[in-house]
Design an enzyme around this catalytic site. Structure first.
Site, PDB file in Angstrom:
ATOM      1  N   GLY A   1       0.838  -1.189   0.000  1.00  0.00           N
ATOM      2  CA  GLY A   1       0.000   0.000   0.000  1.00  0.00           C
ATOM      3  C   GLY A   1       0.876   1.243   0.000  1.00  0.00           C
ATOM      4  O   GLY A   1       2.024   1.200   0.458  1.00  0.00           O
TER       5      GLY A   1
ATOM      6  N   GLN B   1       3.040   9.902   1.295  1.00  0.00           N
ATOM      7  CA  GLN B   1       4.370   9.306   1.457  1.00  0.00           C
ATOM      8  C   GLN B   1       5.347   9.700   0.356  1.00  0.00           C
ATOM      9  O   GLN B   1       6.551   9.557   0.522  1.00  0.00           O
ATOM     10  CB  GLN B   1       4.246   7.767   1.495  1.00  0.00           C
TER      11      GLN B   1
ATOM     12  N   HIS C   1      -2.307   7.756   6.810  1.00  0.00           N
ATOM     13  CA  HIS C   1      -1.254   8.584   6.190  1.00  0.00           C
ATOM     14  C   HIS C   1      -1.828   9.894   5.666  1.00  0.00           C
ATOM     15  O   HIS C   1      -1.218  10.953   5.807  1.00  0.00           O
ATOM     16  CB  HIS C   1      -0.604   7.851   5.012  1.00  0.00           C
TER      17      HIS C   1
ATOM     18  N   HIS D   1      -4.548   1.840   7.328  1.00  0.00           N
ATOM     19  CA  HIS D   1      -3.177   2.345   7.473  1.00  0.00           C
ATOM     20  C   HIS D   1      -2.924   3.501   6.485  1.00  0.00           C
ATOM     21  O   HIS D   1      -2.367   4.533   6.860  1.00  0.00           O
ATOM     22  CB  HIS D   1      -2.212   1.172   7.217  1.00  0.00           C
ATOM     23  N   GLU D   2      -3.364   3.325   5.231  1.00  0.00           N
ATOM     24  CA  GLU D   2      -3.110   4.358   4.213  1.00  0.00           C
ATOM     25  C   GLU D   2      -3.985   5.601   4.433  1.00  0.00           C
ATOM     26  O   GLU D   2      -3.529   6.726   4.208  1.00  0.00           O
ATOM     27  CB  GLU D   2      -3.341   3.795   2.801  1.00  0.00           C
TER      28      GLU D   2
ATOM     29  N   CYS E   1       5.770  -0.331   7.327  1.00  0.00           N
ATOM     30  CA  CYS E   1       5.444   0.852   6.540  1.00  0.00           C
ATOM     31  C   CYS E   1       6.657   1.236   5.714  1.00  0.00           C
ATOM     32  O   CYS E   1       7.780   1.231   6.222  1.00  0.00           O
ATOM     33  CB  CYS E   1       5.076   1.994   7.487  1.00  0.00           C
ATOM     34  N   LEU E   2       6.437   1.566   4.451  1.00  0.00           N
ATOM     35  CA  LEU E   2       7.557   1.960   3.591  1.00  0.00           C
ATOM     36  C   LEU E   2       8.224   3.235   4.096  1.00  0.00           C
ATOM     37  O   LEU E   2       9.378   3.501   3.773  1.00  0.00           O
ATOM     38  CB  LEU E   2       7.081   2.149   2.143  1.00  0.00           C
TER      39      LEU E   2
HETATM   40 ZN    ZN Z   1       2.683   3.352   5.707  1.00  0.00          ZN
END
Ligand code: ZN
Length: 178
Positions: free
Chosen positions: A55, A60, A146, A142-143, A100-101
């Protein structure tokens, strides 16, 4: 068979990393679903798949519009695009280990709803209302976090969050020194 490649040019975008303050930006609603936005969507997928991740929110990659992509399938065949997502309903509880990236190398247990009903626009600007469950529900929650400037580390204890922050800052300094 090799994977089908999208004919458009795609770009891998730079992913912001915690504790970068830009990750705390609240995204604005997308006003127009046009070709420029669809190019950004393609870039988000390219960046997410290359990472690799399941995701990615526009926040991000330092685009502060309400837009996210996700694909939790093993073979990258179930892409989801959510534009201006709104959570309508949360139901049940599940605890999974999240990463998480933007917080590379750290995985921690987070409690989320088991199912989430969401209203959003698809890549053609059509209104969609659907329910996600399991891993996809975790990913979507989660997204959407963000897009509100929230990270999964915010659900951890202050001690854990500080430890992750220090470690990532230190890793980045040593990378810069090489
Ligand atoms: Zn993330």
């Amino acid at each position: 068979m090799p994977p089908v490649r999208h004919p458009l040019n795609m770009t891998i975008l730079k992913i912001l990393e915690f504790p970068d303050p830009r990750l705390r930006t609240k995204a604005r609603p997308v006003e127009k679903v046009d070709d420029a936005l669809r190019q950004l969507i393609d870039d988000l997928f390219e960046t997410m798949y290359a990472a690799p991740g399941i995701g990615l929110a526009a926040t991000q990659v330092n685009f502060h519009q309400r837009l996210l992509v996700a694909d939790v399938s093993a073979d990258k065949t179930e892409p989801h695009v959510l534009i201006n997502p709104q959570i309508l309903e949360l139901d049940g509880v599940q605890v999974t280990e999240e990463g998480c990236l933007s917080v590379p190398g750290f995985y921690e247990e987070v409690e989320r709803a088991e199912r989430v009903r969401v209203c959003f626009l698809d890549r053609d600007g059509v209104v969609v209302e659907t329910e996600f469950e399991g891993m996809l529900a975790v990913c979507v929650q989660h997204e959407i976090d963000h897009l509100q400037g929230r990270l999964f580390v915010d659900y951890l204890s202050e001690t854990k969050r500080q430890r992750i922050r220090k470690r990532l800052i230190k890793d980045r300094r040593s990378q810069a020194a090489v």
